[in-house]
Design a protein around this motif. Structure first.
Motif, PDB file in Angstrom:
ATOM      1  N   LEU A   1       0.828  -1.196   0.000  1.00  0.00           N
ATOM      2  CA  LEU A   1       0.000   0.000   0.000  1.00  0.00           C
ATOM      3  C   LEU A   1       0.867   1.252   0.000  1.00  0.00           C
ATOM      4  CD1 LEU A   1      -2.893   1.110   0.156  1.00  0.00           C
ATOM      5  CD2 LEU A   1      -2.685   1.071   2.660  1.00  0.00           C
ATOM      6  N   THR A   2       0.568   2.195  -0.938  1.00  0.00           N
ATOM      7  CA  THR A   2       1.293   3.466  -1.050  1.00  0.00           C
ATOM      8  C   THR A   2       0.295   4.614  -1.070  1.00  0.00           C
ATOM      9  OG1 THR A   2       3.045   2.406  -2.330  1.00  0.00           O
ATOM     10  CG2 THR A   2       2.925   4.794  -2.440  1.00  0.00           C
ATOM     11  N   TRP A   3       0.688   5.726  -0.407  1.00  0.00           N
ATOM     12  CA  TRP A   3      -0.174   6.907  -0.334  1.00  0.00           C
ATOM     13  C   TRP A   3       0.634   8.128  -0.746  1.00  0.00           C
ATOM     14  CZ3 TRP A   3      -1.412   9.934   4.704  1.00  0.00           C
ATOM     15  CH2 TRP A   3      -2.314  10.970   4.416  1.00  0.00           C
ATOM     16  N   THR A   4       0.114   8.923  -1.676  1.00  0.00           N
ATOM     17  CA  THR A   4       0.754  10.176  -2.073  1.00  0.00           C
ATOM     18  C   THR A   4      -0.208  11.332  -1.833  1.00  0.00           C
ATOM     19  OG1 THR A   4       0.002  10.035  -4.370  1.00  0.00           O
ATOM     20  CG2 THR A   4       2.123   9.028  -3.842  1.00  0.00           C
ATOM     21  N   LEU A   5       0.366  12.513  -1.566  1.00  0.00           N
ATOM     22  CA  LEU A   5      -0.423  13.696  -1.249  1.00  0.00           C
ATOM     23  C   LEU A   5       0.262  14.910  -1.846  1.00  0.00           C
ATOM     24  CD1 LEU A   5      -2.881  14.770   0.440  1.00  0.00           C
ATOM     25  CD2 LEU A   5      -1.257  15.134   2.310  1.00  0.00           C
ATOM     26  N   GLU A   6      -0.541  15.843  -2.398  1.00  0.00           N
ATOM     27  CA  GLU A   6       0.025  17.060  -2.975  1.00  0.00           C
ATOM     28  C   GLU A   6      -0.843  18.257  -2.628  1.00  0.00           C
ATOM     29  OE1 GLU A   6       0.896  19.298  -7.255  1.00  0.00           O
ATOM     30  OE2 GLU A   6      -0.366  17.508  -7.147  1.00  0.00           O
ATOM     31  N   GLY A   7      -0.204  19.387  -2.333  1.00  0.00           N
ATOM     32  CA  GLY A   7      -0.902  20.653  -2.128  1.00  0.00           C
ATOM     33  C   GLY A   7      -0.146  21.762  -2.852  1.00  0.00           C
ATOM     34  N   TYR A   8      -0.866  22.660  -3.516  1.00  0.00           N
ATOM     35  CA  TYR A   8      -0.217  23.715  -4.313  1.00  0.00           C
ATOM     36  C   TYR A   8      -0.926  25.039  -4.083  1.00  0.00           C
ATOM     37  CZ  TYR A   8       1.591  26.209  -8.401  1.00  0.00           C
ATOM     38  OH  TYR A   8       2.192  27.122  -9.223  1.00  0.00           O
ATOM     39  N   PHE A   9      -0.136  26.109  -3.980  1.00  0.00           N
ATOM     40  CA  PHE A   9      -0.650  27.462  -3.746  1.00  0.00           C
ATOM     41  C   PHE A   9       0.123  28.410  -4.636  1.00  0.00           C
ATOM     42  CE2 PHE A   9       0.255  31.530  -1.849  1.00  0.00           C
ATOM     43  CZ  PHE A   9      -0.936  31.988  -1.334  1.00  0.00           C
TER      44      PHE A   9
ATOM     45  N   VAL B   1      -4.693  36.472 -10.336  1.00  0.00           N
ATOM     46  CA  VAL B   1      -5.147  35.084 -10.440  1.00  0.00           C
ATOM     47  C   VAL B   1      -4.623  34.333  -9.221  1.00  0.00           C
ATOM     48  CG1 VAL B   1      -5.079  32.937 -11.757  1.00  0.00           C
ATOM     49  CG2 VAL B   1      -5.166  35.113 -12.971  1.00  0.00           C
ATOM     50  N   GLU B   2      -5.484  33.563  -8.585  1.00  0.00           N
ATOM     51  CA  GLU B   2      -5.092  32.729  -7.452  1.00  0.00           C
ATOM     52  C   GLU B   2      -5.421  31.276  -7.769  1.00  0.00           C
ATOM     53  OE1 GLU B   2      -7.019  34.169  -3.976  1.00  0.00           O
ATOM     54  OE2 GLU B   2      -5.940  36.096  -3.966  1.00  0.00           O
ATOM     55  N   VAL B   3      -4.488  30.368  -7.458  1.00  0.00           N
ATOM     56  CA  VAL B   3      -4.648  28.937  -7.714  1.00  0.00           C
ATOM     57  C   VAL B   3      -4.455  28.183  -6.406  1.00  0.00           C
ATOM     58  CG1 VAL B   3      -3.870  26.945  -9.033  1.00  0.00           C
ATOM     59  CG2 VAL B   3      -3.733  29.226 -10.050  1.00  0.00           C
ATOM     60  N   ARG B   4      -5.387  27.304  -6.091  1.00  0.00           N
ATOM     61  CA  ARG B   4      -5.270  26.419  -4.935  1.00  0.00           C
ATOM     62  C   ARG B   4      -5.582  24.999  -5.415  1.00  0.00           C
ATOM     63  NH1 ARG B   4      -3.786  30.775  -4.033  1.00  0.00           N
ATOM     64  NH2 ARG B   4      -4.364  32.182  -2.327  1.00  0.00           N
ATOM     65  N   ARG B   5      -4.726  24.037  -5.076  1.00  0.00           N
ATOM     66  CA  ARG B   5      -4.910  22.677  -5.582  1.00  0.00           C
ATOM     67  C   ARG B   5      -4.501  21.658  -4.526  1.00  0.00           C
ATOM     68  NH1 ARG B   5      -1.875  22.975  -9.930  1.00  0.00           N
ATOM     69  NH2 ARG B   5      -0.027  21.934  -9.130  1.00  0.00           N
ATOM     70  N   ALA B   6      -5.265  20.576  -4.419  1.00  0.00           N
ATOM     71  CA  ALA B   6      -4.941  19.469  -3.522  1.00  0.00           C
ATOM     72  C   ALA B   6      -5.309  18.163  -4.212  1.00  0.00           C
ATOM     73  CB  ALA B   6      -5.684  19.594  -2.196  1.00  0.00           C
ATOM     74  N   ALA B   7      -4.476  17.132  -4.031  1.00  0.00           N
ATOM     75  CA  ALA B   7      -4.731  15.839  -4.661  1.00  0.00           C
ATOM     76  C   ALA B   7      -4.110  14.731  -3.816  1.00  0.00           C
ATOM     77  CB  ALA B   7      -4.156  15.801  -6.077  1.00  0.00           C
TER      78      ALA B   7
END
Length: 539
Positions: free
Chosen positions: A343-351, A366-372
């Motif tokens: 089992l593998t878990w990855t996480l990303e957050g971007y601002f 322009v503002e960008v917010r991202r999570a995955a």
């Protein structure tokens, strides 16, 4: 209404391709691909008569042929590829003439004429390769290509009136030269230090001879004399990075990017410089667990604005997005955790925040917010399953004026996107393999205006996408593999800008009743792949 008739908009596309490769020896191989595509039917096109507009059925009759052939050499110390690419596009319908459905505003404007996509072709030769060196584990990569775009379709007459002539040149004789050169290097100059660098140049040199043409408004009034523009660019990009292993579980690094673009001749701006730099730290506190934190900023500067190069009546106070000076700040956090062997878990957050502080009108910010995140489970070597999800929000702000003595208006827009994705791959036996994937991706858009202190929200727009994919592969024999693919996709959208548009809402538009895009598609594809095992004769 009694004069209107239904008209079906549709087209058929047929593609035939022949692809092959030949392994001459352990070092040499050759590949060649040929594709022939035909597309015919009826599409949609727009025309106008001064303030009145019309949507037209356009005949689609396109033929595209493309060829790619290359030779590859893979030696013990280096590898090189030489590739030729050619593409030829032909439109068997070069002109669309249509009647004016409205009462002519001026005498003589009873029909219009539009040119359709012209015949054109591309020729290109590319060379790329890799050369490793024993010194400091250094690897050198290089690439170069030269190409040319040509278009020489004949001009249409200046107007549809009797006696109208074709421009003296007869055709544009479009001729654009393309060039690309890049050189990259990676090395380990010290046991704990790794460096990467790359330099790239892309050139677009427009050799087309400018044409001076008269402009006729609604086939009646002579407009200004215009010269056909030319678009040439020289783009140089430099990339570099360095990473140092500080401790057993901490690595730090810096990186940067510089992009210098020169536009010519007679461009709105002659030059833009885009720089970006960032620092990063990678933490690995436990085996299988890592975090990377990255943060940086960037800026884009431009040369003086050349308002004389703008098309007639275009506002010189608004800079196009790729010309406007911009400041950027961004942060990125990614992590990966191998929870166990399966089992593998990855996480990303971007601002990220972009500010256009020198733009008087138009886009301001322009503002960008991202999570995955993604979970991958591999219970055994023959079975792998994944589950992922993500969210992204875009916020933009722009302003403008309706006239010199009016109050400013401001528009804010928010766009929100979600996605959920589940899938996997299962090797049932040596012959059978099955894969599946399902994606659900909704989104919505909010737009709000403010003028003279009054706030007015627009209705909300939305979309929804569902895509299911099933792959089935069967290894019939050692050289023959059969692949069956099935895709079902459903897409729904709601757009207040074109929903319920009719004669009472836009009386100067004659349209096909276009509504927000919705489709329900089933696609089935069957592919057979056969590998010939040809052994060279012994000397």
């Amino acid at each position: 209404a009694s004069t209107l008739k239904p008209f079906k908009l549709e087209y058929d596309r047929r593609t035939a391709a022949l692809l092959g490769s030949y392994i001459i020896s352990s070092a040499w191989s050759f590949h060649a691909d040929f594709r022939h595509q035909e597309k015919d039917g009826t599409g949609l096109l727009g025309g106008s008569f001064l303030t009145e507009a019309i949507q037209l059925p356009q005949r689609v009759d396109y033929v595209t042929d493309s060829v790619e052939a290359g030779v590859h050499w893979n030696g013990r110390r280096a590898s090189v590829r030489l590739i030729y690419t050619g593409s030829w596009f032909k439109d068997n319908s070069d002109t669309l003439t249509f009647a004016n459905p409205y009462t002519p505003i001026v005498p003589g404007s009873t029909q219009g004429q539009l040119s359709l996509p012209p015949d054109n072709n591309l020729q290109q030769v590319a060379l790329n390769g890799t050369v490793p060196f024993d010194w400091r584990a250094t690897t050198l990569t290089f690439a170069a290509s030269l190409g040319r775009l040509r278009q020489d379709a004949g001009f249409l007459p200046y107007s549809t009136l009797p006696g109208s002539t074709v421009p003296a040149a007869g055709s544009l004789d479009g001729n654009v030269h393309l060039s690309h050169y890049s050189l990259g290097i990676s090395s380990v100059p010290l046991p704990k230090l790794t460096v990467h660098g790359a330099a790239t140049y892309d050139g677009r040199d427009d050799h087309t001879t400018p044409q001076t043409l008269s402009y006729i408004v609604t086939d009646t009034f002579s407009g200004p004399t215009l010269a056909t523009p030319r678009y040439s660019t020289d783009r140089t990009r430099l990339d570099g990075s360095a990473d140092y292993v500080l401790t057993r579980w901490v690595t730090v690094g810096v990186a940067g990017r510089y992009l210098d673009t020169y536009y010519w001749p007679d461009a709105v701006v002659n030059q833009t410089k885009d720089t970006e730099s960032w620092g990063r730290a990678i933490f690995t506190p436990l085996a299988g667990l890592s975090f990377m934190l990255k943060g940086g900023n960037g800026s884009r500067t431009t040369s003086a604005f050349n308002s004389a190069a703008l098309p007639p009546a275009e506002n010189p106070m608004i800079a196009a997005y790729n010309y406007a000076p911009r400041d950027r700040v961004f942060y990125d956090l990614t992590s990966s955790w191998a929870i166990n062997a399966k089992l593998t878990w990855t996480l990303e957050g971007y601002f990220a925040n972009d500010r256009y502080r020198l733009s008087e009108l138009g886009l301001q910010s322009v503002e960008v917010r991202r999570a995955a995140t993604t979970f991958t489970w591999t219970p055994r070597e023959t079975l792998s399953v994944y589950l992922s999800g993500g969210y992204q929000r875009l916020e933009s702000l722009q302003n403008g004026y309706t006239g010199p003595a009016t109050a400013a208006w401001v528009v804010s827009q928010g766009e929100h996107f979600w996605n959920v994705n589940v899938g996997g791959q299962w090797t049932l036996s040596k012959r059978w393999m099955v894969g599946f994937d399902y994606t659900h991706a909704p989104s919505y858009y909010d737009t709000q205006t403010q003028a003279a202190g009054i706030t007015q929200p627009f209705p909300q727009n939305s979309t929804s996408l569902d895509n299911a994919r099933l792959d089935l592969r069967y290894q019939w024999t050692t050289p023959l593999q059969v692949h069956l693919l099935f895709i079902h996709e459903k897409y729904d959208s709601h757009d207040w800008g074109i929903e319920n548009v009719g004669p009472s809402t836009v009386p100067n538009l004659l349209a096909f009743g276009v509504q927000p895009l919705n489709h329900d598609v089933n696609l089935v594809a069957l592919t057979a792949r056969y590998q010939f095992d040809v052994h060279p004769r012994a000397p």
